[in-house]
Structure formats: structure tokens, C-alpha cells
Design an enzyme around this catalytic site. Structure first.
Site: not given
Ligand code: GLN
Length: 551
Positions: A385, A510, A512
Site C-alpha cells: 500500500c 494488503h 497480509e
Molecule cells: N495513505 C495511503 C492512502 O490512503 C496509504 C494507505 C495504506 O497504506 N493503507 O492511499
């Protein structure tokens, strides 16, 4: 809801952090391995509608389900233990309950009556228990964990609701399990039962008599102590179960089984089922304890002093370690320190780097510096992310020569290679408004992602607002980046990789959240495999390997 659905309620007493989530998950696994269809559910007594708006410092990781609910991290344990995707029905907060009751009141749904905690709030809670059992199949057992510790003011409506629930569905269909602490007092060389007696007394005062006691302890409980607990807590002797400290959470179900817990549960609930098949699980646990090789993988983030913020990542490394026959030592690296001091001191000698998700601009430059170090020095890298977003910024700056950044952190950056998605621009509410839950992703053939997943169609879970800015895709690709995963309409970049590197991959989703003990996630498995290869290569080989800069 199946005709014969059984309900198990798990409460906790004495202190928090006794591992109620792991205990609930372990019971779930034991029943599942006895052939039963099990669903787990967590009640969280706080007033937030969900943990999505809470800081990881307050709450730890926010676990996202396939259907896009932002939930408590215990849901992660549930899914990992019972290997089943749960839904938003599996996490209920006081905030959600009151929101529903108040909305109904505003709609005139109470027909002029006074709206009260009993029966209206408790009715709403009970309806959520039933809802957990209604998922289109016959659910044999719903396990509901009540967050917090008995005696908390916030928990009372939930306890009252589960007390009533037994009257609604019958004693033979419900089971109360209470997890409490038996502390060992060093000065007296004694295990003390009084705190547990008190917490059970508290439950009995509100009408709940536990059927089974799980006694968390650092020392083995003698039969005299067990007898004493049984007598004072009004619980059958065989239903006093020792829950001894163990090194791996995955050992807990095996230990519960040895103590006869699942036999007592099925007996008390009148469930007819075979003994549990724990062979594969046992092998996995044996491997966790017997692996001798190890690799060092750095996690560079800003919540490194609170490891609960990265719970699923830590577990994913355990799974990927088992799959690769290697123990993963996590080296926590504070991104702000890297920002101040450079990456070399922190990353020299590690066999892999992971930059996890995150919000806010603190430590961003440190993450970018760490990623550059990994890219230029051939250290296997997995970005998640924000870890993808930072990798794209790093590449745009150092390989494409752009003054690049993310509009999340620098609204006026000359080249916003990471930018807000169109539909996020007008958001004024923060709760539940990110891109959340599972989305399909199409993988490009003959890429690292393709090799790792072994398939071209995947679905992974998201939680973010920002995205790779499509205006820069061509520049990134022209300079050697591979975009190996896209949303099926081709609009959103989901996976990127840098091919002139032993292992450099990052995902907007994600991974994970979908790793399981016996099915390590392909991206984690790949990272640990690459880390192991690096750790086994001699220093000479490392020096002789081609320059990783590619420039
Ligand atoms: N802050 C970033 C976004 O909102 C990444 C979010 C995250 O890593 N879950 O896109």
C-alpha cells in the site's frame, strides 16, 4: 441460522490482554477440525462505529474483511485459525448498535415507546448474534467473543444480552466460557485463584454462570488448585482448563485439545462429531519450533514501537517462514530514524525489506530512502500500500528524474505520481469512505507476480484513498518499471515490480490480510524465499552480482 445452531460466548476477566482472541480462534479451529461449520464474531464495547477512524497507537491494526468492513485485529486471528473469510457481521461495536437503535427511533420505529438499554439495545445486540449465523449455509456454531474485561461499564449491555440469549434459545444451545488469570506470586511461590474467583463472582452477579473456565497461567495448575477453582467458581472440575503460556499462538489449540477442552464443549452442547483432525496443524507447529535457519527482514514503518499495528504482517512472516523452512527475524526500523540518519546503518546485512501501509507524512522520506537502498543494493523488497506508493515515488525521482511525490503529503508537488482517486476528491466524511475490501486484479503474464501467484486472476483486500497517477504510467514503464497487476478495467495500478533486481515487488492491496498458517501468501512466500537465497549466497557472490542500479 441453522435449526440447531449452538452459541458459545467467551468473556474475559481479571486483566485485559489474556489472549481472548487467540482462545476464541483456537476453539474455532478445534470445532472446525471436528467437522463443524463455525463462524466467529467479536463484540467491541467502544463507541466508535468501527476502528477505521482510530489511530493504530490506540487500537493496533485495522483488519479489513472481503466485504470491506474495517474491523478489530482479532478478526485476523479468527480468519487465520479457521481459514474462512468472515464478513462485517463478525464485528459489532457499541457504536453500531446505538447507531441502529437511534436510526430506528428517528424513523418512528418504536411506536411511541421509551427507548431503553433493556430491551432495545440488548435486542439489537441479540439480533446481531443471530445475524452471524445467517450466512446462507447451516452454521453449526457461532462463537462470540465479548471484548473488554468483566466489570467494564461499557461491556454491561453485551453481557446482559448474552444472559438473555440463553433464555431465548435454550440452555442446551449456549455455552459461557470465561478466560481469567491465575497469577503466580513469586514471593509466596504460589498461584493465586482469588482474582479469578472475583471475576466469576462479578459475572454471576449479573446472571451469568460460566460453564467452562480457561485459566491463563505461567505455571501448571495442580489438581488441588483446579479443585479449588471449581469449588469457588461453581464450575465442574473437568471444566477448569489450564491455559498455560506458550511461545507460539498456533500451539494454543493443541494445548486446549490436550486439556480436553473440545470434548467438554461438544459434550455440553450435545454436538455429535468425530475427534478433531489436528495432524497438519500439529506438523506446522512442530516446524515453527524446530526450524534452525533464519533470515533477517527489516520492516521500516512509523508504528514500529507498537507491533500490534502490524499484527497480520508479523503472522504472514511466520507462515512464509514455515513455507520456506526458515525462521524470520523481524528487525524493526523506525522510518523517522532512517530519515535522519540514512538507511545504511539500519539495512546493511538484512536479507529483505518490507515497507508496510500507513497514513500521514511522518517518516515518508525515511521510507523512500530505505526503498532506494534496497533497490540499489539488491535487497529483496516487498511494499504494501503506502509501501507501493513510496516505491513509485522513489523510482520516479531516482530513475525517471522527476521531482515526484504524493499529493497526500505534498499537495503542490510538481509531479504527483501518487494522487487522489477521482471519487475520493469530494469526501468530507472520514469513516468507511476509503477504497475498502476485496477487489479483483488482473496479472500481467510472465512477470514476477505471475510466477509467484501462478495465476492471472486474483482478488485482494484494499484500504487506501490514493493511487498511482495514470498520467505517469508511461514514464515509469519507459524507465524500466513493470506494472504487473491492474484492476480488470485497466484503470488502477495494483502491482508494480522492478525487474533488474533479485526481488522487488509492491502491491496497492494488503496481502497480509489473506495469508494463512498453512497457505502462506505468495508475495510473503516469495520475499522470504528471496531473503533466504540472499542469506545463503556468500559475500563474494553478493559482490560479484550485477549492479542493481540499472542506470
Ligand atoms: N495513505 C495511503 C492512502 O490512503 C496509504 C494507505 C495504506 O497504506 N493503507 O492511499
Amino acid at each position: 441460522m441453522g435449526e440447531k445452531t449452538k452459541y458459545i460466548f467467551i468473556t474475559g476477566g481479571v486483566v485485559s490482554s489474556l489472549g481472548k482472541g487467540i482462545a476464541s480462534s483456537s476453539i474455532g479451529l478445534l470445532l472446525k477440525q471436528r467437522g463443524l461449520n463455525v463462524v466467529l464474531q467479536k463484540f467491541d464495547p467502544y463507541l466508535n462505529v468501527d476502528p477505521g477512524t482510530m489511530s493504530p497507537f490506540q487500537h493496533g491494526e485495522v483488519y479489513v474483511t472481503d466485504d470491506g468492513a474495517e474491523t478489530d485485529l482479532d478478526l485476523g486471528h479468527y480468519e487465520r485459525f479457521i481459514d474462512r473469510s468472515l464478513s462485517q457481521r463478525s464485528n459489532v461495536t457499541t457504536g453500531q448498535v446505538y447507531e441502529a437503535v437511534i436510526n430506528r427511533e428517528r424513523e418512528g420505529g418504536f411506536l411511541g415507546r421509551t427507548v431503553q438499554v433493556v430491551p432495545h439495545v440488548t435486542d439489537e445486540i441479540k439480533s446481531r448474534i443471530r445475524l452471524a449465523a445467517e450466512n446462507g449455509e447451516d452454521v453449526d456454531v457461532v462463537i462470540t467473543e465479548i471484548g473488554g474485561t468483566t466489570g467494564d461499564i461499557e461491556g454491561l449491555p453485551f453481557l446482559e444480552a448474552i444472559r438473555q440469549f440463553r433464555l431465548d434459545v435454550g440452555r442446551e444451545n449456549t455455552l459461557y466460557i470465561h478466560l481469567a488469570l491465575i497469577p503466580y506470586i513469586r514471593a509466596a511461590h504460589e498461584l493465586k485463584t482469588k482474582p479469578t474467583q472475583h471475576s466469576v463472582k462479578g459475572l454471576r452477579e449479573i446472571g451469568i454462570q460460566p460453564d467452562i473456565l480457561l485459566c491463563r497461567t505461567e505455571r501448571s495448575l495442580s489438581s488441588e488448585i483446579k479443585k479449588k477453582i471449581a469449588l469457588f467458581c461453581n464450575v465442574e472440575g473437568q471444566a477448569v482448563i489450564e491455559a498455560r503460556d506458550v511461545d507460539s499462538i498456533y500451539q494454543v489449540p493443541l494445548q486446549f485439545h490436550k486439556e480436553g477442552l473440545d470434548d467438554i464443549i461438544v459434550e455440553k452442547l450435545g454436538l455429535i462429531c468425530p475427534p478433531p483432525d489436528l495432524e497438519e496443524w500439529g506438523k506446522m507447529v512442530h516446524k515453527i519450533y524446530s526450524m534452525t535457519e533464519s533470515v533477517d527482514i527489516a520492516i521500516c514503518g512509523k508504528y514500529v514501537h507498537l507491533v500490534d499495528a502490524y499484527k497480520s504482517i508479523i503472522e504472514s512472516f511466520i507462515h512464509a517462514g514455515v513455507a520456506n523452512d526458515v525462521h524470520v527475524n523481524i528487525k524493526w526500523v523506525d522510518s523517522e530514524r532512517v530519515e535522519a540518519e540514512g538507511a545504511g546503518d539500519y539495512l546493511d546485512g538484512v536479507h529483505g525489506l518490507l515497507v508496510p501501509g500507513g497514513f500521514g507524512d511522518r517518516g515518508i522520506e525515511g521510507k523512500i530512502t530505505a526503498i532506494r537502498y534496497a533497490r540499489e543494493n539488491g535487497i529483496p523488497y516487498l511494499g504494501i500500500c503506502l509501501g507501493l506508493q513510496c516505491a513509485v515515488i522513489e523510482f520516479a525521482r531516482n530513475r525517471c528524474g522527476l521531482e515526484a511525490g504524493s499529493s497526500e503529503f505534498e499537495p503542490d508537488v510538481p509531479h504527483p505520481v501518487i494522487d487522489l482517486m477521482l471519487e475520493q476528491r469530494d469526501r468530507s466524511r472520514m469513516g468507511g469512505t476509503m477504497r475498502l475490501g476485496a477487489y479483483p486484479c488482473t496479472i500481467k503474464e510472465d512477470t514476477l507476480a505471475h510466477r509467484l501467484y501462478g495465476t492471472l486472476e486474483i482478488a485482494e483486500r484494499h484500504r487506501h484513498r490514493w493511487e498511482v497517477n495514470n498520467a505517469y504510467r508511461d514514464t515509469l514503464v519507459d524507465n524500466g518499471m513493470v506494472i504487473s497487476g491492474l484492476s480488470p478495467d485497466g484503470n488502477l495500478v495494483e502491482i508494480i515490480e522492478v525487474p533488474d533486481h533479485p526481488f522487488f515487488i509492491a502491491s496497492q492491496f494488503h496481502p497480509e490480510l489473506k495469508s494463512r498458517p498453512q497457505r502462506a501468501h505468495p508475495l510473503f512466500k516469495g520475499l522470504v524465499f528471496a531473503a533466504k537465497a540472499l542469506s545463503q549466497s556468500s559475500d563474494d557472490e553478493r559482490r560479484a552480482s550485477p549492479a542493481m542500479r540499472g542506470d
